[in-house]
Write an enzyme that holds these catalytic residues in place. Structure first.
Site, PDB file in Angstrom:
ATOM      1  N   SER A  83     -13.074  -4.916   2.611  1.00 56.90           N
ATOM      2  CA  SER A  83     -14.340  -4.300   1.590  1.00 56.90           C
ATOM      3  C   SER A  83     -15.573  -4.746   2.002  1.00 56.90           C
ATOM      4  O   SER A  83     -16.548  -4.950   1.353  1.00 56.90           O
ATOM      5  CB  SER A  83     -14.133  -4.611   0.155  1.00 56.90           C
ATOM      6  N   TYR A  98       1.037  -1.297   0.010  1.00 60.59           N
ATOM      7  CA  TYR A  98      -0.100  -0.090   0.159  1.00 60.59           C
ATOM      8  C   TYR A  98       0.925   1.113   0.157  1.00 60.59           C
ATOM      9  O   TYR A  98       1.592   1.699   1.147  1.00 60.59           O
ATOM     10  CB  TYR A  98      -0.837   0.023   1.140  1.00 60.59           C
ATOM     11  N   HIS A 102      -0.614 -11.969   1.044  1.00 65.25           N
ATOM     12  CA  HIS A 102      -1.714 -11.202   0.383  1.00 65.25           C
ATOM     13  C   HIS A 102      -2.167 -12.019  -0.664  1.00 65.25           C
ATOM     14  O   HIS A 102      -3.130 -11.999  -0.851  1.00 65.25           O
ATOM     15  CB  HIS A 102      -0.735  -9.952   0.040  1.00 65.25           C
ATOM     16  N   PHE A 122     -19.646   1.550  -1.789  1.00 61.71           N
ATOM     17  CA  PHE A 122     -20.980   1.667  -2.630  1.00 61.71           C
ATOM     18  C   PHE A 122     -22.081   1.549  -1.605  1.00 61.71           C
ATOM     19  O   PHE A 122     -23.372   2.213  -1.741  1.00 61.71           O
ATOM     20  CB  PHE A 122     -21.107   0.735  -3.772  1.00 61.71           C
ATOM     21  N   LEU A 179     -17.990  -2.975   3.017  1.00 62.78           N
ATOM     22  CA  LEU A 179     -18.734  -1.960   2.576  1.00 62.78           C
ATOM     23  C   LEU A 179     -19.052  -1.708   1.071  1.00 62.78           C
ATOM     24  O   LEU A 179     -19.552  -0.736   0.440  1.00 62.78           O
ATOM     25  CB  LEU A 179     -18.682  -0.527   3.051  1.00 62.78           C
ATOM     26  N   GLY A 180     -18.481  -2.878   0.329  1.00 62.00           N
ATOM     27  CA  GLY A 180     -18.678  -2.769  -1.201  1.00 62.00           C
ATOM     28  C   GLY A 180     -17.946  -1.703  -1.743  1.00 62.00           C
ATOM     29  O   GLY A 180     -18.352  -1.164  -2.626  1.00 62.00           O
ATOM     30  N   ARG A 181     -16.753  -1.377  -1.240  1.00 63.74           N
ATOM     31  CA  ARG A 181     -15.896  -0.316  -1.619  1.00 63.74           C
ATOM     32  C   ARG A 181     -16.587   1.022  -1.609  1.00 63.74           C
ATOM     33  O   ARG A 181     -16.281   1.973  -2.486  1.00 63.74           O
ATOM     34  CB  ARG A 181     -15.177  -0.806  -2.989  1.00 63.74           C
TER      35      ARG A 181
END
Length: 295
Positions: free
Chosen positions: A183, A38, A104, A189, A185-187
């Site tokens: 994710s 990252y 990863h 969305f 939260l759905g990235r």
């Protein structure tokens, strides 16, 4: 990840992000998950600075196995890479150990037994307390377990991506392995952050995500409407409902929503107190799958 990489690159503010990390610890949200890729490296450095005086309050997790190539990320599971990478991560994180060291991605060019053996060396050396895997099959978990115990598995899990519920979720429950839902939260969305694809910032990775393209985005609004319906019932936000659904999948499931905003942090943490009843869960479980390929 979003504090340093992939999401809204023009909005990076390390001081604000450090404040979010500090507040997360204040609220008892102690699992801090990062990765060497990252940035690359910038996120570990940020976390290291933020936790310099509060390391003992955090359950610190990082990952290895991706390296930056000329045009895109590539996998590297060679034992020599693992051995060098853990030392580099510890330097950036300003600590002598991580609580969870995760692979990863599995490198198809290197036998998993060899990669996992090098990961196990980090535990024997006291550089990591436990080991985890990310985006793997049940068979790959079996292979890793034959070498060293698997403490946790990361998988994308949300109402937006439910693939893990078929096999991985019940398997990890039976084996006593934590499932870390990334994710959730759905990235973003499912939090209702975006009304159209044009709301995604320039340079943001999601601009190229198939599910955020116009035709799929419109279809996926039906999914969001279902979340909003339950949120209204529960006097909660859509993000809280989406997170509560993830947490309802089992006591071994841990959600790791990311944010750079303290207000959203408070919103996310409060999801732990949202209780969904059978009618809520039935409505959410019956929602259509997200349109567009997962990326």
């Amino acid at each position: 990840m979003g504090m340093s990489y992939a999401y809204d690159p023009g909005g990076r503010d390390d001081d604000a992000s450090a404040a979010v990390l500090h507040r997360a610890l204040d609220l008892g949200a102690g699992l801090i998950d990062t990765a060497d890729v990252y940035g690359p490296h910038a996120n570990e450095e940020l976390v290291g600075r933020a936790l310099a005086d509060r390391r003992e309050e955090a359950f610190l997790a990082t990952k290895v196995g991706f390296v930056t190539g000329e045009t895109r990320l590539r996998r590297d599971g060679r034992p020599e890479h693992i051995r060098a990478a853990i030392d580099a991560s510890l330097r950036r994180l300003r600590t002598d150990h991580v609580d969870l060291y995760q692979l990863h991605r599995v490198d198809p060019e290197v036998p998993l037994e060899e990669t996992w053996g090098a990961m196990a060396e980090t535990v024997k050396a006291g550089k990591a307390r436990m080991l985890g895997l990310s985006d793997v099959t049940v068979q790959q978990i079996h292979v890793a377990q034959s070498v060293h115990p698997v403490a946790a598995v990361q998988a994308e899990l949300s109402l937006w991506t439910r693939d893990a519920t078929a096999e991985l979720l019940p398997f990890t429950a039976r084996e006593g392995i934590a499932l870390i839902a990334y994710s959730p939260l759905g990235r973003g969305f499912l939090a209702g952050r975006f009304d159209s694809p044009n709301d995604v910032p320039d340079g943001d990775y999601r601009r190229h995500n198939p599910r955020f393209r116009e035709e799929n985005f419109t279809a996926n609004l039906r999914l969001l409407e279902g979340v909003r319906t339950v949120a209204k019932r529960r006097d909660a936000t859509p993000a809280q409902v989406a997170l509560a659904w993830v947490l309802s999948r089992g006591p071994h499931v841990v959600a790791i929503p990311g944010t750079k905003n303290i207000r959203y942090l408070h919103d996310n943490v409060a999801a732990a107190d949202v209780r969904l009843d059978d009618d809520d869960l039935a409505l959410l479980d019956a929602l259509p799958p997200a349109a567009g390929a997962r990326q």
